[in-house]
Design a protein around this motif. Structure first.
Motif, PDB file in Angstrom:
ATOM      1  N   VAL A   1     -31.333   7.019  -0.829  1.00 58.45           N
ATOM      2  CA  VAL A   1     -31.173   7.089  -2.277  1.00 58.45           C
ATOM      3  C   VAL A   1     -32.012   5.983  -2.901  1.00 58.45           C
ATOM      4  O   VAL A   1     -31.998   4.834  -2.438  1.00 58.45           O
ATOM      5  CB  VAL A   1     -29.703   6.933  -2.702  1.00 58.45           C
ATOM      6  CG1 VAL A   1     -29.584   6.891  -4.220  1.00 58.45           C
ATOM      7  CG2 VAL A   1     -28.856   8.068  -2.136  1.00 58.45           C
TER       8      VAL A   1
ATOM      9  N   CYS B   1     -22.718   0.692  -3.898  1.00 59.01           N
ATOM     10  CA  CYS B   1     -24.082   0.212  -3.626  1.00 59.01           C
ATOM     11  C   CYS B   1     -24.471  -1.012  -4.432  1.00 59.01           C
ATOM     12  O   CYS B   1     -25.202  -1.859  -3.940  1.00 59.01           O
ATOM     13  CB  CYS B   1     -25.078   1.335  -3.906  1.00 59.01           C
ATOM     14  SG  CYS B   1     -24.852   2.753  -2.825  1.00 59.01           S
TER      15      CYS B   1
ATOM     16  N   THR C   1     -28.845  -2.161   0.491  1.00 62.12           N
ATOM     17  CA  THR C   1     -29.786  -2.010  -0.612  1.00 62.12           C
ATOM     18  C   THR C   1     -30.953  -2.982  -0.474  1.00 62.12           C
ATOM     19  O   THR C   1     -30.804  -4.086   0.048  1.00 62.12           O
ATOM     20  CB  THR C   1     -29.087  -2.260  -1.961  1.00 62.12           C
ATOM     21  OG1 THR C   1     -28.565  -3.595  -1.979  1.00 62.12           O
ATOM     22  CG2 THR C   1     -27.964  -1.269  -2.173  1.00 62.12           C
TER      23      THR C   1
ATOM     24  N   ILE D   1     -32.018   2.585  -0.845  1.00 62.82           N
ATOM     25  CA  ILE D   1     -31.165   2.618   0.344  1.00 62.82           C
ATOM     26  C   ILE D   1     -31.743   3.674   1.274  1.00 62.82           C
ATOM     27  O   ILE D   1     -31.786   4.854   0.922  1.00 62.82           O
ATOM     28  CB  ILE D   1     -29.711   2.987  -0.017  1.00 62.82           C
ATOM     29  CG1 ILE D   1     -29.170   2.043  -1.090  1.00 62.82           C
ATOM     30  CG2 ILE D   1     -28.822   2.966   1.212  1.00 62.82           C
ATOM     31  CD1 ILE D   1     -27.828   2.468  -1.633  1.00 62.82           C
TER      32      ILE D   1
ATOM     33  N   ALA E   1     -25.345   1.702   3.294  1.00 60.26           N
ATOM     34  CA  ALA E   1     -25.235   1.018   1.989  1.00 60.26           C
ATOM     35  C   ALA E   1     -25.959  -0.319   1.957  1.00 60.26           C
ATOM     36  O   ALA E   1     -25.502  -1.264   1.318  1.00 60.26           O
ATOM     37  CB  ALA E   1     -23.769   0.843   1.603  1.00 60.26           C
TER      38      ALA E   1
ATOM     39  N   ILE F   1     -24.340  10.800  -7.455  1.00 68.22           N
ATOM     40  CA  ILE F   1     -24.667   9.411  -7.771  1.00 68.22           C
ATOM     41  C   ILE F   1     -24.226   9.119  -9.195  1.00 68.22           C
ATOM     42  O   ILE F   1     -24.633   9.807 -10.134  1.00 68.22           O
ATOM     43  CB  ILE F   1     -26.171   9.148  -7.602  1.00 68.22           C
ATOM     44  CG1 ILE F   1     -26.608   9.513  -6.176  1.00 68.22           C
ATOM     45  CG2 ILE F   1     -26.503   7.697  -7.908  1.00 68.22           C
ATOM     46  CD1 ILE F   1     -28.098   9.464  -5.968  1.00 68.22           C
TER      47      ILE F   1
ATOM     48  N   ILE G   1     -21.923   6.091  -4.834  1.00 68.00           N
ATOM     49  CA  ILE G   1     -22.263   7.398  -4.288  1.00 68.00           C
ATOM     50  C   ILE G   1     -20.991   8.067  -3.798  1.00 68.00           C
ATOM     51  O   ILE G   1     -20.295   7.534  -2.927  1.00 68.00           O
ATOM     52  CB  ILE G   1     -23.271   7.275  -3.133  1.00 68.00           C
ATOM     53  CG1 ILE G   1     -24.550   6.566  -3.601  1.00 68.00           C
ATOM     54  CG2 ILE G   1     -23.608   8.640  -2.548  1.00 68.00           C
ATOM     55  CD1 ILE G   1     -25.523   6.257  -2.476  1.00 68.00           C
TER      56      ILE G   1
ATOM     57  N   TYR H   1     -27.750   6.110   3.112  1.00 63.80           N
ATOM     58  CA  TYR H   1     -26.636   5.823   2.210  1.00 63.80           C
ATOM     59  C   TYR H   1     -25.353   5.464   2.967  1.00 63.80           C
ATOM     60  O   TYR H   1     -24.477   4.782   2.426  1.00 63.80           O
ATOM     61  CB  TYR H   1     -26.389   7.011   1.279  1.00 63.80           C
ATOM     62  CG  TYR H   1     -25.704   8.189   1.928  1.00 63.80           C
ATOM     63  CD1 TYR H   1     -24.321   8.296   1.941  1.00 63.80           C
ATOM     64  CD2 TYR H   1     -26.434   9.216   2.524  1.00 63.80           C
ATOM     65  CE1 TYR H   1     -23.681   9.379   2.536  1.00 63.80           C
ATOM     66  CE2 TYR H   1     -25.815  10.293   3.118  1.00 63.80           C
ATOM     67  CZ  TYR H   1     -24.434  10.376   3.119  1.00 63.80           C
ATOM     68  OH  TYR H   1     -23.813  11.442   3.709  1.00 63.80           O
TER      69      TYR H   1
ATOM     70  N   SER I   1     -27.364  16.008   1.338  1.00 62.95           N
ATOM     71  CA  SER I   1     -27.825  15.190   2.453  1.00 62.95           C
ATOM     72  C   SER I   1     -28.379  16.080   3.545  1.00 62.95           C
ATOM     73  O   SER I   1     -28.266  17.315   3.488  1.00 62.95           O
ATOM     74  CB  SER I   1     -26.661  14.351   3.002  1.00 62.95           C
ATOM     75  OG  SER I   1     -25.734  15.170   3.699  1.00 62.95           O
TER      76      SER I   1
END
Length: 410
Positions: free
Chosen positions: A154, A130, A174, A166, A172, A109, A115, A169, A101
């Motif tokens: 992600v 997620c 989506t 996302i 979260a 992942i 994650i 992350y 990150s």
């Protein structure tokens, strides 16, 4: 005495230079016997800004179990010189993607979309769920980690060939992107994370630009088409520069295409004579790309004018992208590849008449107590510019001797 600055310069095109500079000799301390690491058996990801390195056994290869290659997967985290920081016994689900990150947390992942976030010291910080609540049983087939203004994002390609994204992350949240018409597996895809997050995906010779509400087809211009001269080649690799403005495509005919991110402008088109899909294509800033084939001990550098440089390699290596360069990590050393900065080229280039170059020569003659020092000083038309060039060039140097020299000169 200073290290010769131009010793690692390589000319490409007319008056343009790239340099491949050694940063460290790798120690690669093992987790048990402190033996060396053979990257042939491992997958590696490096954090940005010269950050830490994480490796794990490459499950796609059949390897003999040894002390250095344990039977159970272990994620080892090293610093830039190969000194072990921590180790993580991986006993969770199927690992689809591993990366870093923007805050140097290790992101792992899983196939179920979860994650797992680890600190630099191997401590589990968070587990982000997620795919929960999506109402489907799809799994993550592939995944990519990217950076946005909001944080680290992600993107998933699911087993049903859907894209789920996302942007951060930690939140979260989506978003399912627009469905690409047609059936079949995608041959390549990548994330564009400039102002808005979009996805480029290739299938059956077509290239699609996808966002949550739209899906449009892009048509990059290939000079070398299919066998019939009409059908475009199948794209097997897509690489986007970190600023999202430049694009590299590799086809199953061994063609490397460089152009703008919207495909409206083509920079160059280079036949590589190698049809195999590269392991990595990474943009070196915005000036060109580096190509790494897994089974070929060669590093290929191609600039936006289509000029090429080839570096023979003695072992397997990995590329870690930076904002203005690329780090190169091998069994033995850690190097950086970048275009020679303009002020550095003006000061140290052969035959340069830049103010900074005259100031450097005057400094050398002054310390030798010769009268040429005064002659060189008189050749400087803008002393402020000369000082600025030396200070700027010092900031781009990796060897302390050269940094000190330029600061003394200024």
């Amino acid at each position: 005495m200073s290290v010769h600055v131009t010793a690692d310069w390589h000319e490409i095109g007319s008056g343009q230079f790239f340099r491949k500079t050694e940063l460290y000799l790798m120690e690669w301390q093992g987790t048990r016997d402190r033996s060396g690491i053979d990257l042939e058996n491992f997958a590696l990801v490096g954090a940005s800004y010269g950050g830490p390195i994480a490796i794990i056994r490459d499950e796609s290869k059949v390897t003999r179990v040894t002390v250095a290659i344990p039977p159970k997967p272990i994620i080892s985290i090293y610093n830039a010189t190969g000194r072990l920081i921590s180790a993580i016994n991986w006993d969770s689900g199927v690992l689809v993607k591993m990366g870093w990150s923007s805050s140097e947390d290790l992101i792992c992942i899983q196939e179920d979309g979860n994650i797992l976030v680890y600190s630099l010291f191997g401590q589990l910080k968070d587990t982000v769920h997620c795919f929960s609540g999506t109402g489907s049983k799809q799994k993550a087939y592939e995944a990519e980690i990217f950076y946005t203004m909001k944080g680290t994002g992600v993107a998933y390609l699911t087993t049903k060939q859907n894209f789920i994204v996302i942007n951060d992350y930690k939140l979260a949240k989506t978003r399912t992107f627009h469905r690409v018409p047609g059936e079949g597996l995608f041959s390549a895809w990548a994330v564009i994370s400039a102002k808005e997050t979009k996805i480029l995906a290739a299938r059956d010779g077509c290239l699609f630009l996808i966002d949550p509400g739209h899906c449009s087809e892009l048509k990059p211009i290939f000079s070398f088409s299919g066998a019939d001269g009409i059908n475009p080649p199948n794209i097997t690799y897509i690489s986007v520069s970190l600023n999202g403005e430049h694009l590299a495509l590799f086809t199953d005919t061994g063609l490397l295409w460089l152009g703008a991110g919207n495909c409206e402008t083509k920079y160059a088109e280079i036949p590589t004579s190698i049809n195999k899909r590269p392991k990595q294509i990474v943009w070196c800033g915005k000036e060109g790309v580096l190509v790494n084939w897994d089974s070929i001990p060669t590093l290929l550098l191609v600039d936006r004018e289509g000029q090429k440089l080839t570096f023979p390699m003695d072992s397997k290596f990995y590329l870690a992208p930076e904002i203005d360069s690329v780090r190169l990590i091998t069994n033995s050393y850690h190097e950086i590849v970048q275009r020679v900065p303009e002020d550095t080229r003006l000061i140290f280039g052969i035959g340069s008449l830049a103010p900074g170059s005259w100031l450097l020569e005057a400094y050398k003659e002054f310390h030798q107590r010769t009268s040429k020092a005064d002659e060189y000083i008189r050749c400087i038309t803008n002393i402020e510019k000369a000082v600025e060039q030396c200070i700027s060039a010092a900031g781009y140097e990796f060897h302390p001797q050269n940094q000190k020299l330029l600061m003394r000169v200024s």
